[in-house]
Each structure stands twice: as structure tokens, then as C-alpha cells.
Design an enzyme around this catalytic site. Structure first.
Site, mmCIF file in Angstrom:
data_model
loop_
_atom_site.group_PDB
_atom_site.id
_atom_site.type_symbol
_atom_site.label_atom_id
_atom_site.label_comp_id
_atom_site.label_asym_id
_atom_site.label_seq_id
_atom_site.Cartn_x
_atom_site.Cartn_y
_atom_site.Cartn_z
ATOM 1 N N ALA A 192 0.833 -1.212 0.000
ATOM 2 C CA ALA A 192 0.000 0.000 0.000
ATOM 3 C C ALA A 192 0.862 1.255 0.000
ATOM 4 O O ALA A 192 1.782 1.395 0.799
ATOM 5 C CB ALA A 192 -0.929 -0.006 1.211
ATOM 6 N N GLY A 230 -1.860 5.891 1.610
ATOM 7 C CA GLY A 230 -2.011 6.295 2.998
ATOM 8 C C GLY A 230 -3.257 5.713 3.624
ATOM 9 O O GLY A 230 -3.831 4.739 3.128
ATOM 10 N N HIS A 275 -8.170 -0.433 -10.294
ATOM 11 C CA HIS A 275 -7.497 0.840 -10.037
ATOM 12 C C HIS A 275 -7.143 1.479 -11.376
ATOM 13 O O HIS A 275 -6.650 0.801 -12.283
ATOM 14 C CB HIS A 275 -6.230 0.616 -9.215
ATOM 15 C CG HIS A 275 -5.681 1.855 -8.594
ATOM 16 N ND1 HIS A 275 -5.053 2.836 -9.344
ATOM 17 C CD2 HIS A 275 -5.668 2.300 -7.310
ATOM 18 C CE1 HIS A 275 -4.674 3.817 -8.537
ATOM 19 N NE2 HIS A 275 -5.031 3.516 -7.298
ATOM 20 N N ARG A 281 -12.750 6.128 -8.397
ATOM 21 C CA ARG A 281 -11.921 5.215 -9.188
ATOM 22 C C ARG A 281 -12.674 4.559 -10.337
ATOM 23 O O ARG A 281 -12.125 4.392 -11.429
ATOM 24 C CB ARG A 281 -11.347 4.127 -8.271
ATOM 25 C CG ARG A 281 -10.231 4.634 -7.390
ATOM 26 C CD ARG A 281 -9.712 3.567 -6.469
ATOM 27 N NE ARG A 281 -8.574 4.072 -5.713
ATOM 28 C CZ ARG A 281 -7.966 3.392 -4.739
ATOM 29 N NH1 ARG A 281 -8.401 2.196 -4.412
ATOM 30 N NH2 ARG A 281 -6.944 3.920 -4.113
ATOM 31 N N GLU A 297 -9.804 -7.374 3.813
ATOM 32 C CA GLU A 297 -10.384 -7.483 2.471
ATOM 33 C C GLU A 297 -11.220 -8.745 2.281
ATOM 34 O O GLU A 297 -12.106 -8.780 1.432
ATOM 35 C CB GLU A 297 -9.278 -7.418 1.417
ATOM 36 C CG GLU A 297 -9.780 -7.178 0.015
ATOM 37 C CD GLU A 297 -8.667 -6.914 -0.983
ATOM 38 O OE1 GLU A 297 -8.951 -6.890 -2.192
ATOM 39 O OE2 GLU A 297 -7.497 -6.726 -0.564
ATOM 40 N N ARG A 336 -14.654 1.198 -3.708
ATOM 41 C CA ARG A 336 -14.019 1.713 -2.490
ATOM 42 C C ARG A 336 -13.440 3.112 -2.687
ATOM 43 O O ARG A 336 -12.756 3.381 -3.675
ATOM 44 C CB ARG A 336 -12.915 0.749 -2.047
ATOM 45 C CG ARG A 336 -12.129 1.263 -0.837
ATOM 46 C CD ARG A 336 -11.171 0.229 -0.314
ATOM 47 N NE ARG A 336 -10.113 -0.133 -1.219
ATOM 48 C CZ ARG A 336 -9.020 0.595 -1.417
ATOM 49 N NH1 ARG A 336 -8.877 1.770 -0.815
ATOM 50 N NH2 ARG A 336 -8.072 0.170 -2.236
#
Length: 431
Positions: free
Chosen positions: A45, A48, A225, A266, A351, A362
Site C-alpha cells: 500500500a 495512505g 485501479h 476510481r 479485504e 471503495r
């Protein structure tokens, strides 16, 4: 081999680690990793962890999360996420996590669909910074025993009550009996040809849950993404964090033209990129930070800068080729607000769980936060209830062909995805 413990936790991402650290120290805990402790999506990741900046920001944080999720979220879960975000960030600070600061004050960045800067970070490798701090704490706990390279094959269950898990390690069967079991096994990205996830994440926890009749939810909610590095040589697609766009990066098509508001949710940005790819017949678009200050970019995004440079791309000068890739799974094992599943003594966090907090898309940087908030709730529930639970040991089934058992688990997930998202069948490795 039969082993007993109070709490069995399967998975060593932020949700599994944080669950363990919030459990009572008088409990015997076994923490299991499918590969190495650090082979998790948490460790990858970048951007943040989202958090309400203060009490006044909570309703705005809630609304941003709902809007990004297309209002298909579970509102009670979103309220919990936003309301308890500040306390959990403070807990991480107490555990030694060092988020970026200026003059002693936490720095917040912004990502897509956030109405304000509210994301705490450690440069562009926040997950690694958090995981390293939590792992260091785990290693100092005498009541926590870690098993690495140990694969979950099935649950040990009777009369809708979980009693532990069946594992394989070095081609030997290990039965771990427990009073409470927590699945923190992560997502399903390892099933996809193009994914930013660790390749080992193939939905093991979800598969054994389905196999044992545990209730699941929203299995068609799969997020792509918008900006994964386009590089055919990579086995796992390298993520180009949304925080670049939050700090001013722009998306350009093959003609060098901007074509989208970079800070939309997204799913909307990914859809616009797919449109450009179809129109131009070029398999990617470009992300540019060339207009930003060179030294700022190198200092703020050292991981992205160095990884791209290895591939011959200097992000301070060159355009970065990007395209969408599978990134996150919003569906999973159905849980309540304390992360309890429909099976007694079985919890699911991170997850692998479906809290309903994300809806069908998300909001950026809510994944690590969800892992924190709902794993802490799971731990607190276990702390209160575990004294009334006894371990019921019996002889579980013996598995003779581990590879076949693992493949069967993969097939369970693939079939479920195809039922919900036939449009993604060509994206699956194991079709």
C-alpha cells in the site's frame, strides 16, 4: 499434527496484525501467513490511510465514502468507520508508526473523491511503514506464535461452529484447534491476469467460508485501479498511487490531451481510461508529474520514482504509461459491525470480509482504515467472550492431496466470480 490455541488468526496484513495486538496478552495466539509475514497487500500500500481530521469532518468523510460507493454502502458501517477513524490513527501513533509531519503536525494528502485533504501517509510506502511497526510489536509478544509458509486448506467446523483450521506446511497437515478463529486472508487479485495484488492472494479464506456454508455478500463488487504501470514484463502490475493525482498529477491520452477529472471516484476514472484505450487502440494512457517540482516529487514519492527509473522512466521528465488493473475486492464474507460471520466463533476482517462499508467502489485509502477499525472491534468482542468458550477437539478429515485441495478452493472462487461478473472471465488466470 494437532495444535491448540485460544485465538487463531489467518493472515498477516494490517487486519490480522492489528487484531493480534488488540487481543488480551493472557491469550495464546497463533498467527498464520500463507507465505512470508510481509507478503501482503498491506506491505504494497502506497497512498495512505484515510481518517476524519476532526469531529466536524466526520459527516463529510461519511458522504465522500457513500458517494464513491455509489450509495450501495451499509450506512451503519460507514458511520463506524468515520467515527472511530481518529482513535485508530492515534493507536497506530502509539504503536510507533511514523506518519509524515511538518513542524510536528500531521500532513494530510488528498486522493480521488475526497472533498478535502484527510489522508495520513509515510511518503509513498505507507503500508510498509505500518506493517513494519506492527510486525516489530508482534515479535516482542510472548503470547503470539507465528507460522509462515503455512496454507489454509479448510475450516474445522461442527454444527455451524468453527473450531479451527486445517493447514498444509511442507506437504504435512497441521490441524490448529482454537476457541475463536479470525480470517484475515486478504483479497482475490492472484486470480487475475492484471492485478496490483500479491500473486499469492487467491481468496483462500473466502473459499473455505463458502465451502462450509458461511454467508457471503456482494461477490461481484470488484474494483479496478485506474493507474497501474503499463509494463508487459511485470508479473504483478506496479501501482501508481492515487496520491500522485492528489498532489497534482494529470492524465493524458495518446495525443497529450487531458480527458478526465483526475480526482473522480476510481470506477469513473477507470471507465474514462478504458474509453480512451478503445478509441485510440493504444493499450494505455499517460500520467504526468513533469510539471511539478523535481525535488518535491523525488522526496514525496521515492518508491514510485525509483521503481519507474528501474524501467527506464524518469517520472520528473517522462510520461508514465498507465492502465487499469484489478486492485480491490469489496465483496467477501458477510460480517456484522463486530466482524462476526454467520458461523459461531468465526470472525472475518480486512479485504476477505464484507462489512458493507465500501459499497460497490471503495473510496481511496479506506482499505487500511477498514482493516484497523473492524479488526479492533473483532478483538474487543473476542476479549469479552472468549472465557466462556471451550476448545472441542475431535479428529478432522485427513487431506491426502493438498494441491488438489488448493485448486478446488481456487475453482470455488472463480466459479462464483463468473456467476456475478461474466464480463471479467477473460481477466481470470484460472478460467
Amino acid at each position: 499434527m494437532n495444535i491448540e490455541c485460544d485465538v487463531l488468526i489467518v493472515g498477516t496484513g494490517i487486519a490480522g496484525l492489528y487484531t493480534a495486538l488488540n487481543l488480551r496478552e493472557d491469550l495464546k495466539i497463533i498467527l498464520v501467513s500463507k507465505s512470508k509475514l510481509t507478503d501482503t497487500n498491506t506491505y504494497l500500500a502506497q497512498g495512505g490511510i484515510a481518517t476524519a481530521k476532526n469531529v466536524d469532518d466526520i459527516p463529510f468523510f461519511i458522504e465522500d465514502t457513500l458517494r464513491a460507493g455509489n450509495y450501495k454502502n451499509k450506512i451503519e458501517a460507514v458511520n463506524v468507520l468515520a467515527t472511530e477513524s481518529i482513535d485508530n490513527i492515534n493507536k497506530l501513533l502509539q504503536l510507533g508508526v511514523e506518519f509524515d509531519r511538518s513542524c510536528g503536525v500531521l500532513l494530510y494528502t488528498k486522493e480521488g473523491a475526497h472533498s478535502t485533504n484527510r489522508i495520513v501517509h509515510h511518503k509513498d510506502y505507507t503500508g510498509k511503514a505500518v506493517a513494519d511497526s506492527l510486525i516489530n510489536k508482534i515479535k516482542k509478544k510472548k503470547n503470539i506464535n507465528v507460522f509462515e509458509e503455512t496454507v489454509l486448506v479448510d475450516l474445522i467446523a461442527s454444527d455451524n461452529k468453527c473450531i479451527g483450521g486445517i493447514f498444509t506446511k511442507e506437504n504435512k497437515q497441521i490441524n490448529i484447534f482454537s476457541k475463536e478463529t479470525v480470517l484475515a486472508t486478504g483479497g482475490i487479485g492472484g486470480l487475475f491476469k492484471n492485478s496490483t495484488n500479491q500473486r499469492t492472494l487467491t481468496g483462500d479464506g473466502l473459499a473455505v467460508a463458502i465451502k462450509n456454508g458461511v454467508r457471503v455478500k456482494d461477490l461481484g463488487y470488484i474494483q479496478f485501479h485506474p493507474t497501474a504501470l503499463y509494463d508487459n514484463k511485470d508479473d504483478r502490475r506496479f501501482l501508481i498511487s492515487e496520491s500522485l493525482r492528489g498532489e497534482g498529477a494529470i492524465l493524458l491520452n495518446s495525443k497529450g490531451e487531458r480527458f478526465v477529472d483526475e480526482l473522480l471516484p476510481r470506477d469513473e476514472v477507470s471507465a474514462k481510461i478504458y474509453d480512451e484505450i478503445k478509441k485510440t487502440n493504444v493499450p494505455h494512457v499517460y500520467l504526468s508529474v513533469a510539471h511539478l517540482n523535481d525535488s518535491y516529487v523525488k522526496n514525496r514519492f521515492p518508491k514510485i520514482y525509483s521503481e519507474c527509473l528501474k524501467r527506464g522512466i524518469d517520472i520528473t521528465k517522462d510520461y508514465i504509461p498507465v492502465a487499469p488493473a484489478q486492485h480491490y475486492f469489496m465483496g467477501g464474507i458477510d460480517v456484522d459491525l463486530n466482524s462476526k460471520t454467520s458461523m459461531k466463533n468465526l470472525y472475518a476482517v480486512g479485504e476477505v470480509a464484507c462489512t458493507g462499508v465500501h459499497g460497490d467502489n471503495r473510496l481511496a485509502s479506506n482499505s487500511l482504515l477498514e482493516g484497523l477499525v473492524f479488526s479492533k472491534r473483532a478483538a474487543e468482542s473476542i476479549n469479552k467472550e472468549i472465557n466462556s468458550i471451550e476448545i472441542n477437539i475431535f479428529n478432522p478429515k485427513i487431506i491426502y492431496d493438498f494441491e488438489k485441495a488448493k485448486r478446488e478452493n481456487i475453482n470455488i472462487i472463480v466459479e462464483e466470480i463468473k456467476k456475478k461478473r461474466w464480463d471479467l472471465k477473460d481477466e481470470l488466470i484460472y478460467y
